[in-house]
Design a protein around this motif. Structure first.
Motif, mmCIF file in Angstrom:
data_model
loop_
_atom_site.group_PDB
_atom_site.id
_atom_site.type_symbol
_atom_site.label_atom_id
_atom_site.label_comp_id
_atom_site.label_asym_id
_atom_site.label_seq_id
_atom_site.Cartn_x
_atom_site.Cartn_y
_atom_site.Cartn_z
ATOM 1 N N GLU A 189 -6.394 -6.791 -8.685
ATOM 2 C CA GLU A 189 -5.261 -7.013 -9.462
ATOM 3 C C GLU A 189 -4.083 -7.254 -8.641
ATOM 4 N N HIS A 198 0.728 -1.118 -0.095
ATOM 5 C CA HIS A 198 -0.025 0.124 -0.255
ATOM 6 C C HIS A 198 0.953 1.405 0.158
ATOM 7 N N GLN A 257 -2.408 3.312 -6.057
ATOM 8 C CA GLN A 257 -3.120 3.899 -4.874
ATOM 9 C C GLN A 257 -2.930 5.134 -4.716
ATOM 10 N N GLU A 289 -16.324 -0.256 -3.033
ATOM 11 C CA GLU A 289 -15.412 0.446 -1.831
ATOM 12 C C GLU A 289 -14.452 1.084 -2.782
ATOM 13 N N ARG A 314 0.145 -6.808 -4.856
ATOM 14 C CA ARG A 314 -0.324 -7.693 -3.745
ATOM 15 C C ARG A 314 -0.329 -9.144 -4.293
ATOM 16 N N SER A 363 0.796 3.400 2.112
ATOM 17 C CA SER A 363 0.852 4.018 3.580
ATOM 18 C C SER A 363 2.238 4.234 4.255
ATOM 19 N N GLU A 400 -1.999 -11.803 -4.635
ATOM 20 C CA GLU A 400 -3.534 -12.318 -4.601
ATOM 21 C C GLU A 400 -3.834 -12.601 -5.800
HETATM 22 C C1 FA5 Z 1 -4.993 -0.067 2.511
HETATM 23 O O1 FA5 Z 1 -4.176 -0.447 1.534
HETATM 24 C C2 FA5 Z 1 -4.848 1.050 3.512
HETATM 25 N N1 FA5 Z 1 -3.417 1.430 3.253
HETATM 26 C C3 FA5 Z 1 -5.538 2.216 3.358
HETATM 27 C C4 FA5 Z 1 -5.656 3.279 4.435
HETATM 28 C C5 FA5 Z 1 -4.575 4.452 4.121
HETATM 29 C C6 FA5 Z 1 -6.456 3.173 5.359
HETATM 30 C C7 FA5 Z 1 -4.880 5.222 5.257
HETATM 31 C C8 FA5 Z 1 -6.516 3.968 6.367
HETATM 32 C C9 FA5 Z 1 -5.479 5.031 6.244
HETATM 33 P P1 FA5 Z 1 -7.206 -1.417 1.440
HETATM 34 O O2 FA5 Z 1 -6.276 -2.861 1.460
HETATM 35 O O3 FA5 Z 1 -8.630 -1.564 1.813
HETATM 36 O O4 FA5 Z 1 -6.639 -0.391 2.648
HETATM 37 O O5 FA5 Z 1 -7.030 -0.886 0.313
HETATM 38 C C10 FA5 Z 1 -7.424 0.412 0.022
HETATM 39 C C11 FA5 Z 1 -8.081 0.490 -1.383
HETATM 40 O O6 FA5 Z 1 -7.319 -0.136 -2.434
HETATM 41 C C12 FA5 Z 1 -9.384 -0.168 -1.630
HETATM 42 O O7 FA5 Z 1 -10.422 0.538 -0.958
HETATM 43 C C13 FA5 Z 1 -9.445 -0.598 -3.163
HETATM 44 O O8 FA5 Z 1 -9.934 0.340 -3.800
HETATM 45 C C14 FA5 Z 1 -7.857 -0.579 -3.434
HETATM 46 N N2 FA5 Z 1 -7.411 -1.983 -3.548
HETATM 47 C C15 FA5 Z 1 -7.115 -2.960 -2.553
HETATM 48 N N3 FA5 Z 1 -6.684 -4.173 -3.010
HETATM 49 C C16 FA5 Z 1 -6.907 -4.002 -4.439
HETATM 50 C C17 FA5 Z 1 -6.562 -4.907 -5.616
HETATM 51 N N4 FA5 Z 1 -5.984 -6.083 -5.162
HETATM 52 N N5 FA5 Z 1 -6.864 -4.550 -6.629
HETATM 53 C C18 FA5 Z 1 -7.172 -3.195 -6.873
HETATM 54 N N6 FA5 Z 1 -7.644 -2.176 -5.973
HETATM 55 C C19 FA5 Z 1 -7.207 -2.642 -4.737
#
Ligand code: FA5
Length: 345
Positions: free
Chosen positions: A211, A176, A216, A287, A202, A178, A204
């Motif tokens: 993906e 991420h 992000q 989401e 990721r 972050s 996965e």
């Molecule tokens: C995070 O990655 C946290 N770092 C977000 C965060 C930042 C929370 C700061 C709080 C404070 P998450 O795993 O939910 O969170 O991913 C954030 C977004 O990335 C998801 O809402 C989705 O839109 C996108 N995302 C996550 N995984 C994937 C994926 N495999 N493929 C495409 N988009 C994805």
């Protein structure tokens, strides 16, 4: 004198008629209108004539000179065109053929979305920063309040570069954006308002909304008196700028170890208008981001006093934005590089 001048004109025009090449035209010019030509000599001899005659003959001689020069220009134009036509014929070049259209390139839809997101947040006062794709375990997990063995590590299926047993000095492909929160807070003192676009990875299985490489955008704001209301206001404003005032936006509690409280923001699915479809997993919502108030442990780690400063952070998935805007029902289409898909944007 008048007769001999008229004779000169007729002879010169007859010779001009015979000229068929540009080189010949130049020698005609020298011969008939040049310094040593009979015409120029006649003009020079005017001085010896009585005034009356000088005026009459002088004006005739000048008229003939102008006439010959005019005819020469016409002939030159004609010969040049003829020369060009014969050159083109020899070269076999058909200048009437329509040209080949060069295909114009365009920005990838994900780049367009990134530009749009950055432009909305920069208008709100955020600055753009970038960070490394290959990250230390320390920044990706440890400093974000996710120690080894923390169950939250399972949320982020990781591509390891080094063995994960190496601990916080193991390298990985950032899961991420972050970790950039820590890198920025290590360097900058509040007030901070920063936006970090970048690739994330990721380990996965892919499906219509997931993906293994995706983009992000991380947001971070740290200052005195920042509250959850600021987070909500900022994200509502962003969603309305991007999707329109009428689009429904949903906030729900969520858990991320580096924020407290944490939320998940979803937007009404454009594809099915909330009814449920493949794109939204039949939920009616997509989401787009996780967010929350920066956890005091995270602030302490970077020596920012949590009693004095508070802040919010969010991380959004970029591909989901054009998916929502254009009703694209499979994220994998972005990276298949099928030009028929890409050229629609
Ligand atoms: C995070 O990655 C946290 N770092 C977000 C965060 C930042 C929370 C700061 C709080 C404070 P998450 O795993 O939910 O969170 O991913 C954030 C977004 O990335 C998801 O809402 C989705 O839109 C996108 N995302 C996550 N995984 C994937 C994926 N495999 N493929 C495409 N988009 C994805």
């Amino acid at each position: 004198m008048i007769k001999s001048l008229e004779k000169l004109r007729l002879e010169a025009l007859a010779e001009l008629e015979q000229v068929s090449e540009l080189k010949e035209l130049e020698s005609w010019r020298v011969r008939c209108t040049g310094k040593k030509s009979k015409l120029t000599q006649a003009l020079r001899s005017l001085a010896s004539l009585p005034l009356d005659e000088r005026r009459k003959i002088g004006s005739l001689a000048n008229e003939i000179k102008v006439d010959l020069e005019l005819r020469m220009d016409e002939k030159k134009k004609f010969l040049e065109e003829e020369h060009m036509a014969s050159f083109l014929k020899q070269e076999g070049l058909d200048i009437t053929l329509p040209g080949k259209l060069m295909p114009t390139g365009r920005l990838h839809p994900v780049t367009q979305a990134l530009d749009e997101i950055c432009s909305i947040f920069t208008r709100m006062g955020f600055q753009i920063a970038e960070g490394p794709d290959v990250e230390w375990d320390y920044y990706n997990f440890e400093a974000l309040n996710i120690p080894p063995e923390h169950p939250a590590r399972d949320m982020f299926a990781t591509f390891w570069v080094d063995s994960k047993e190496t601990g916080e000095s193991a390298r990985l492909l950032r899961t991420h954006t972050s970790p950039m929160q820590i890198r920025i807070m290590e360097k900058e003192q509040p007030p901070i308002r920063v936006l970090v676009p970048g690739r994330t990875y990721r380990y996965e299985a892919t499906d219509a909304t997931h993906e293994s490489m995706f983009y992000q955008v991380e947001g971070l704001a740290i200052d005195t008196n920042i509250t959850m209301a600021d987070l909500k206001g900022t994200l509502f404003e962003f969603c309305h700028c991007l999707f329109g005032e009428e689009r429904k936006v949903r906030f729900r509690c969520d858990y991320f170890p580096f924020v407290e409280p944490g939320v998940e923001v979803a937007v009404e699915c454009l594809n099915c208008h909330g009814k449920g479809c493949r794109l939204c997993g039949y939920s009616g919502w997509l989401e787009i981001l996780g967010a929350g108030m920066v956890h005091p442990n995270v602030l302490k780690r970077v020596a920012i006093d949590p009693e004095k400063y508070t802040g919010f952070a969010f991380g959004m998935g970029v591909e989901r934005i054009p998916m929502l805007c254009y009703g694209i029902d499979d994220i994998r289409l972005f990276y298949n590089n099928d030009i028929r898909f890409l050229k629609q944007f």
